[in-house]
Design a protein around this motif. Structure first.
Motif, PDB file in Angstrom:
ATOM      1  N   LEU A 226      45.416  45.897 109.568  1.00 56.85           N
ATOM      2  CA  LEU A 226      46.653  46.262 108.877  1.00 56.85           C
ATOM      3  C   LEU A 226      47.820  46.238 109.849  1.00 56.85           C
ATOM      4  CD1 LEU A 226      45.564  49.431 106.835  1.00 56.85           C
ATOM      5  CD2 LEU A 226      46.186  47.213 105.873  1.00 56.85           C
ATOM      6  N   LEU A 227      48.965  45.795 109.345  1.00 57.13           N
ATOM      7  CA  LEU A 227      50.178  45.803 110.145  1.00 57.13           C
ATOM      8  C   LEU A 227      51.229  46.633 109.429  1.00 57.13           C
ATOM      9  CD1 LEU A 227      51.435  44.475 112.754  1.00 57.13           C
ATOM     10  CD2 LEU A 227      52.484  42.823 111.197  1.00 57.13           C
ATOM     11  N   SER A 228      51.754  47.656 110.101  1.00 58.70           N
ATOM     12  CA  SER A 228      52.792  48.516 109.535  1.00 58.70           C
ATOM     13  C   SER A 228      54.101  48.250 110.264  1.00 58.70           C
ATOM     14  CB  SER A 228      52.399  49.989 109.679  1.00 58.70           C
ATOM     15  OG  SER A 228      53.457  50.829 109.273  1.00 58.70           O
ATOM     16  N   LEU A 235      53.288  48.442 114.181  1.00 57.19           N
ATOM     17  CA  LEU A 235      51.999  48.935 114.656  1.00 57.19           C
ATOM     18  C   LEU A 235      50.906  48.119 113.989  1.00 57.19           C
ATOM     19  CD1 LEU A 235      52.544  52.812 114.360  1.00 57.19           C
ATOM     20  CD2 LEU A 235      52.570  51.454 116.465  1.00 57.19           C
ATOM     21  N   TRP A 236      49.903  47.748 114.765  1.00 55.35           N
ATOM     22  CA  TRP A 236      48.788  46.966 114.248  1.00 55.35           C
ATOM     23  C   TRP A 236      47.512  47.774 114.376  1.00 55.35           C
ATOM     24  CZ3 TRP A 236      45.649  43.078 117.467  1.00 55.35           C
ATOM     25  CH2 TRP A 236      44.679  42.450 116.673  1.00 55.35           C
ATOM     26  N   PHE A 269      51.934  56.393 113.035  1.00 57.85           N
ATOM     27  CA  PHE A 269      50.672  56.175 113.743  1.00 57.85           C
ATOM     28  C   PHE A 269      49.511  56.772 112.955  1.00 57.85           C
ATOM     29  CE2 PHE A 269      47.361  57.229 116.773  1.00 57.85           C
ATOM     30  CZ  PHE A 269      47.326  56.130 117.621  1.00 57.85           C
ATOM     31  N   SER A 270      49.648  58.032 112.556  1.00 60.94           N
ATOM     32  CA  SER A 270      48.574  58.715 111.828  1.00 60.94           C
ATOM     33  C   SER A 270      48.353  58.093 110.451  1.00 60.94           C
ATOM     34  CB  SER A 270      48.901  60.203 111.676  1.00 60.94           C
ATOM     35  OG  SER A 270      49.026  60.822 112.936  1.00 60.94           O
ATOM     36  N   SER A 271      49.439  57.708 109.787  1.00 62.37           N
ATOM     37  CA  SER A 271      49.330  57.103 108.454  1.00 62.37           C
ATOM     38  C   SER A 271      48.565  55.791 108.504  1.00 62.37           C
ATOM     39  CB  SER A 271      50.727  56.868 107.869  1.00 62.37           C
ATOM     40  OG  SER A 271      51.431  58.068 107.705  1.00 62.37           O
ATOM     41  N   LEU A 272      48.884  54.958 109.497  1.00 58.24           N
ATOM     42  CA  LEU A 272      48.223  53.658 109.618  1.00 58.24           C
ATOM     43  C   LEU A 272      46.752  53.827 109.973  1.00 58.24           C
ATOM     44  CD1 LEU A 272      48.430  50.584 109.614  1.00 58.24           C
ATOM     45  CD2 LEU A 272      49.143  50.699 112.010  1.00 58.24           C
ATOM     46  N   LYS A 273      46.470  54.755 110.863  1.00 55.37           N
ATOM     47  CA  LYS A 273      45.079  54.996 111.269  1.00 55.37           C
ATOM     48  C   LYS A 273      44.245  55.448 110.077  1.00 55.37           C
ATOM     49  CE  LYS A 273      42.647  57.008 115.190  1.00 55.37           C
ATOM     50  NZ  LYS A 273      42.765  57.858 116.393  1.00 55.37           N
TER      51      LYS A 273
END
Length: 309
Positions: A226-228, A235-236, A269-273
């Motif tokens: 995923l790429l945000s 952030l990847w 960061f936390s959302s993407l993780k």
């Protein structure tokens, strides 16, 4: 309360077989009927995680009743509009050789009168919700600018919108500036009009959409992760390794995860993780719109996040 909108829901008929051979008799090993459609899948995951959900959209016929009965059974507040046509069925064939074949029906023809009844109900529903998820294709008879209209109504009520659709419905929808969109790489390529060859290309294309008024663009890239992208940067998240059973609905799990993260005030960061772990968990389950909460927690620490330019 989160509101999910599904304008072309479906009963997903999921089959398993050894392999699918064109032009031959294919004997199936298992069958399962599942309430589906992108917004329905998002609502199912949110309910599984304990979040209050109102779900609305267009339902008709026996298949529509099947979906509504299931959503009621899991505790969703159903605000569907009935239409004269029959809600579609989709066929997902999961073969042991690793191939997933989808056959998607077009759905019913929706009249202007039916659509206006839906919009009136939607206007009432958004006053009681904090966040709105608009997902999936649109039924026949509905103009491609419908999501643009619905997002404008939500923006007028100062509500956060997540949009996950494709083609012209996506192109028109972003003109109303939803807070977040979640295209896959092919859908992003459709928006920009050319092939995106690597992550840098994807990040650049998503960044241009952010400059045009979209706060967050999350691009799902299958096994690439995923790429945000936002105005703060990109952030990847590399996809954690799991045994994929059914990838249908993985994108919906990403949307559901971001909806939860937004309500909880998590950072990028936390959302993407969390979204990457949720999507991997979804891929490991047979039923679309379902995750393993235990596996999601286990994968959370295994997700690798990398800053891009």
């Amino acid at each position: 309360m989160i509101l999910t909108v599904t304008l072309n829901p479906a009963v997903d008929k999921t089959y398993t077989t050894g392999s699918l051979i064109l032009g031959q008799v294919n004997r199936l090993e298992t069958t399962q009927n599942i309430a589906g459609g992108k917004g329905v899948n998002v609502a199912k995951i949110l309910r599984q995680c304990g979040y209050p959900v109102t779900t609305c959209g267009l339902l008709g016929g026996y298949t529509g009743l099947f979906i509504e009965d299931y959503m009621n059974s899991i505790g969703a507040d159903c605000r569907f509009t009935r239409v004269a046509g029959e809600t579609r069925s989709n066929i997902n064939v999961l073969a042991k050789d690793g191939y997933v074949t989808e056959l998607l029906e077009p759905g019913p023809e929706v009249s202007d009168e039916e659509l206006e009844i839906f919009v009136k109900g939607y206007e009432e529903a958004i006053t009681r919700c904090e966040l709105i998820v608009l997902s999936g294709s649109i039924a026949r008879g509905i103009r491609s600018d419908i999501y643009k209209r619905l997002i404008k109504l939500a923006n007028d009520n100062q509500k956060i919108c997540i949009l996950d659709t494709s083609a012209e419905a996506l192109r028109c929808g972003i003109e109303a500036h939803p807070y977040m969109i979640k295209p896959n790489q092919k859908e992003l390529e459709y928006l920009v009009g050319h092939k995106l060859t690597d992550i840098e290309d994807v990040a650049d294309a998503a960044g241009k959409l952010c400059e045009e008024g979209i706060a967050k663009v999350v691009v799902s890239m299958g096994s690439k992760g995923l790429l945000s992208v936002s105005r703060e940067g990109a952030l990847w998240a590399k996809a954690p390794s799991v045994k994929a059973v059914n990838t249908v609905g993985c994108g919906d799990s990403v949307v559901a995860s971001y909806a939860m993260s937004m309500l909880e005030g998590e950072d990028d960061f936390s959302s993407l993780k969390r979204a990457a772990a949720t999507a991997a968990s979804s891929a490991s389950t047979f039923q679309s719109g379902e995750i393993s909460l235990r596996l999601s927690k286990e994968l959370l620490d295994k997700v690798q996040i990398e800053k891009r330019k």
